[in-house]
Scaffold this active site. Structure first.
Site, short mmCIF file in Angstrom:
data_model
loop_
_atom_site.label_atom_id
_atom_site.label_comp_id
_atom_site.label_asym_id
_atom_site.label_seq_id
_atom_site.Cartn_x
_atom_site.Cartn_y
_atom_site.Cartn_z
N ASN A 97 -7.47 -9.83 -4.56
CA ASN A 97 -8.66 -9.03 -4.28
C ASN A 97 -9.95 -9.86 -4.33
OD1 ASN A 97 -8.49 -6.21 -3.48
ND2 ASN A 97 -7.28 -5.90 -5.34
N ASP B 284 -1.90 -10.07 -4.44
CA ASP B 284 -3.21 -9.63 -3.97
C ASP B 284 -4.22 -9.92 -5.07
OD1 ASP B 284 -5.45 -8.36 -3.05
OD2 ASP B 284 -4.56 -6.35 -2.97
N HIS C 126 -2.61 -4.52 4.44
CA HIS C 126 -2.41 -5.95 4.22
C HIS C 126 -1.28 -6.43 5.13
CE1 HIS C 126 -4.53 -6.52 0.23
NE2 HIS C 126 -4.50 -5.20 0.34
N GLU D 84 1.04 -2.95 -5.23
CA GLU D 84 0.59 -1.59 -4.90
C GLU D 84 1.76 -0.73 -4.39
OE1 GLU D 84 -3.54 0.43 -3.24
OE2 GLU D 84 -3.04 -1.60 -2.59
N ASN E 230 0.84 -1.21 0.00
CA ASN E 230 0.00 0.00 0.00
C ASN E 230 0.87 1.26 0.00
OD1 ASN E 230 -2.28 1.59 -0.01
ND2 ASN E 230 -2.73 1.32 2.17
#
Length: 254
Positions: A150, A148, A245, A35, A9
């Site tokens: 999602n 990830d 995360h 990310e 992130n």
């Protein structure tokens, strides 16, 4: 070979929260990042090199401060593939792959879908990605796709399956896709070793969700079937707190 995966992130934000110290402690041979929200030129690469990760590969989105994936490695790969060659996904920087002595490791950041337009984009991405992987496995049968996704696969993978059944990330069409993806020749490495509930990799920043473990398991280490006999362990590293995360880690034998 220890392989970690972490949606950070924002790598610059994670670095300010002790990411390098954690990385040295966890000591994977390879780590897949998602990310990253940065271009390579915005980073001081020496901090990764000094931590032992001599080989760093970055695939950023065209949009500044958005998406992006990376692979950091102590081992020099034989080849690095940036993106998939599929125009509809590569501009968002969602796939990078490094090949190591017959094992291919991919960092994947599958789209989220906060609105209808993005859900359509996500579903299209998923369909094209499945086709891409079906072909890739013919050339690289020993494939590990970390990242990830999602998507929560089963009710056990989300803290409130009934209440969240109509929320993207746990929609029936998404759950069906990831089930079919596993069925196409992959092992959900964490579930290969652990069938217990309350194991998550993402928590909302709202409502004290992480402290109350109101989470979602969105991050996976998918391992192709030919590597099954080499799987040694697969764990969630929930104590690492540099992001919304947490990282995952899997290990295969030589």
């Amino acid at each position: 070979m220890k392989i970690a995966s972490y949606n950070v992130n924002g790598i610059r934000a994670a670095l300010k929260k002790g990411f390098i110290e954690w990385l040295q402690s966890a000591n994977p041979d390879v780590i897949c990042l998602q990310e990253i929200k940065a271009n390579k030129e915005q980073l001081d690469l020496s901090v990764f090199i000094e931590a032992g990760y001599t080989y760093t590969y970055w695939f950023s989105a065209q949009k500044k401060g958005y998406s992006g994936v990376a692979i950091l490695s102590k081992i020099e790969p034989d080849h690095v593939e940036y993106g998939t060659g599929i125009e509809t996904m590569d501009f968002e920087g969602r796939n990078i792959r490094a090949d190591f002595n017959g094992v291919s490791v991919m960092s994947l950041y599958l789209p989220s879908a906060s609105n209808t337009d993005r859900l359509d984009f996500k579903l299209n991405y998923m369909a094209e990605f499945q086709e891409y992987i079906n072909e890739l496995k013919k050339e690289h049968p020993n494939l590990i796709i970390c990242g990830d996704y999602n998507i929560c696969h089963e009710a056990i993978d989300i803290h409130n399956p009934k209440g969240l059944k109509n929320v993207s990330g746990f929609l029936p069409v998404e759950r069906e896709w990831i089930g079919d993806f596993i069925g196409s020749g992959f092992i959900d490495s964490f579930r290969h070793f652990n069938d217990q509930p309350d194991n998550y990799t993402w928590w909302s920043y709202r409502a004290n969700a992480r402290n109350n473990n109101k989470g979602w398991r969105l991050d996976y280490g998918m391992v192709s079937k030919p590597l099954e006999s080499r799987l040694k362990r697969s764990v969630i590293l929930a104590d690492a707190k540099h992001s919304d995360h947490c990282p995952i880690l899997l290990e295969i034998t030589d």
